[in-house]
Design a protein around this motif. Sequence first.
Motif, mmCIF file in Angstrom:
data_model
loop_
_atom_site.group_PDB
_atom_site.id
_atom_site.type_symbol
_atom_site.label_atom_id
_atom_site.label_comp_id
_atom_site.label_asym_id
_atom_site.label_seq_id
_atom_site.Cartn_x
_atom_site.Cartn_y
_atom_site.Cartn_z
ATOM 1 N N LEU A 78 0.839 -1.184 0.000
ATOM 2 C CA LEU A 78 0.000 0.000 0.000
ATOM 3 C C LEU A 78 0.878 1.239 0.000
ATOM 4 O O LEU A 78 1.664 1.455 0.925
ATOM 5 N N GLY A 79 0.726 2.056 -1.036
ATOM 6 C CA GLY A 79 1.506 3.268 -1.119
ATOM 7 C C GLY A 79 0.609 4.492 -1.136
ATOM 8 O O GLY A 79 -0.594 4.416 -0.948
ATOM 9 N N GLY A 80 1.210 5.659 -1.390
ATOM 10 C CA GLY A 80 0.459 6.891 -1.533
ATOM 11 C C GLY A 80 -0.294 7.274 -0.278
ATOM 12 O O GLY A 80 0.027 6.857 0.841
ATOM 13 N N SER A 81 -1.315 8.108 -0.479
ATOM 14 C CA SER A 81 -2.083 8.608 0.658
ATOM 15 C C SER A 81 -2.863 7.499 1.357
ATOM 16 O O SER A 81 -3.078 7.551 2.567
ATOM 17 N N VAL A 82 -3.287 6.472 0.609
ATOM 18 C CA VAL A 82 -4.027 5.359 1.211
ATOM 19 C C VAL A 82 -3.162 4.650 2.245
ATOM 20 O O VAL A 82 -3.560 4.452 3.397
ATOM 21 N N ALA A 84 -0.323 5.706 3.613
ATOM 22 C CA ALA A 84 0.136 6.606 4.668
ATOM 23 C C ALA A 84 -0.907 6.731 5.769
ATOM 24 O O ALA A 84 -0.587 6.680 6.969
ATOM 25 N N ALA A 85 -2.167 6.888 5.384
ATOM 26 C CA ALA A 85 -3.231 7.035 6.371
ATOM 27 C C ALA A 85 -3.426 5.751 7.174
ATOM 28 O O ALA A 85 -3.576 5.783 8.406
ATOM 29 N N LEU A 86 -3.411 4.615 6.505
ATOM 30 C CA LEU A 86 -3.636 3.349 7.206
ATOM 31 C C LEU A 86 -2.503 3.029 8.168
ATOM 32 O O LEU A 86 -2.741 2.532 9.277
ATOM 33 N N ARG A 87 -1.265 3.288 7.774
ATOM 34 C CA ARG A 87 -0.148 3.030 8.682
ATOM 35 C C ARG A 87 -0.223 3.946 9.905
ATOM 36 O O ARG A 87 0.039 3.516 11.036
ATOM 37 N N TRP A 88 -0.570 5.209 9.686
ATOM 38 C CA TRP A 88 -0.721 6.159 10.791
ATOM 39 C C TRP A 88 -1.846 5.708 11.717
ATOM 40 O O TRP A 88 -1.701 5.748 12.951
ATOM 41 N N PRO A 248 -0.951 13.283 4.171
ATOM 42 C CA PRO A 248 -0.888 13.948 2.863
ATOM 43 C C PRO A 248 -1.968 15.014 2.688
ATOM 44 O O PRO A 248 -3.134 14.805 3.034
ATOM 45 N N GLU A 249 -1.583 16.153 2.132
ATOM 46 C CA GLU A 249 -2.486 17.285 1.974
ATOM 47 C C GLU A 249 -3.716 16.952 1.149
ATOM 48 O O GLU A 249 -4.802 17.497 1.378
#
Length: 259
Positions: A78-82, A84-88, A248-249
């Motif tokens: 999983l890359g990108g904003s998807v 990033a949000a899930l890992r956070w 991500p913005e």
Amino acid sequence: MRTLLLSDVHANLAALEAVLQAASALGWDQAVSLGDALGYGPNPGEVLDLLQEVGVRCIAGNHDRWLLDLHPGTDGFLGGSVGAALRWQRARLNAAQLERVRGWPEWIEAEVGGRAELALCRHGSPRSLTTYVDSLARAREEFADWEGTLAFVGHTHLPGVYSTLEGPVGDWIKHHPLGGARTEAVQQLTLPPRARWIVNPGSVGQPRDGDPRAAFAIFDGERGVLEVHRVAYDLERTQAQLRAAGLPEVLAARLAEGR
């Protein structure tokens, strides 16, 4: 029986709070969350706890499953904003919350009363967690391989209904869009006798039909009536939380555009 339909909350607590407040004034007997409570937003734990507190029956969406599949050293799929949000989000959920999500089924049948009696609830389509019902051709395939009368789905973030009615020259398929930037605050549709429906209430936390207001629906099983509601929420609060988290913005910017 009045069924409150929520979908694609995507960890947006401000939107969920506004929807539940509006729905409380309308009255409902049971509530179902059609998947993707997680992903994208800044309030994963708070959303999970509020859904449990209110007694919402939850099923799994693709983002919910993806979050559970994240493991150190193996989450590069999983890359990108998807991603990033899930890992956070994963790092901020406690063991009890993760176990709760792990227990969500892929689908349920909800008693709705009236002509339909039972509704299949699944995130993507009557046949799949991940399939988008986003065209007449796709809806025709779903109706052909699924024998039920009523299905509640999410995933597209677009409120609307696909319906079919058997006619002399085969099944008649129609799409009833119930969203858009100029949509009234409430839209209503009645289930005609012998018709079959695939219903999407739209997204609570990340609408994608050009209308930034949160979407939800109430299905009155006895009357065979679907109401799709839009409600404004404190969008700036969610945006500020996303930016404060360093996510991500694009996740904050898209909320104001309803996309």
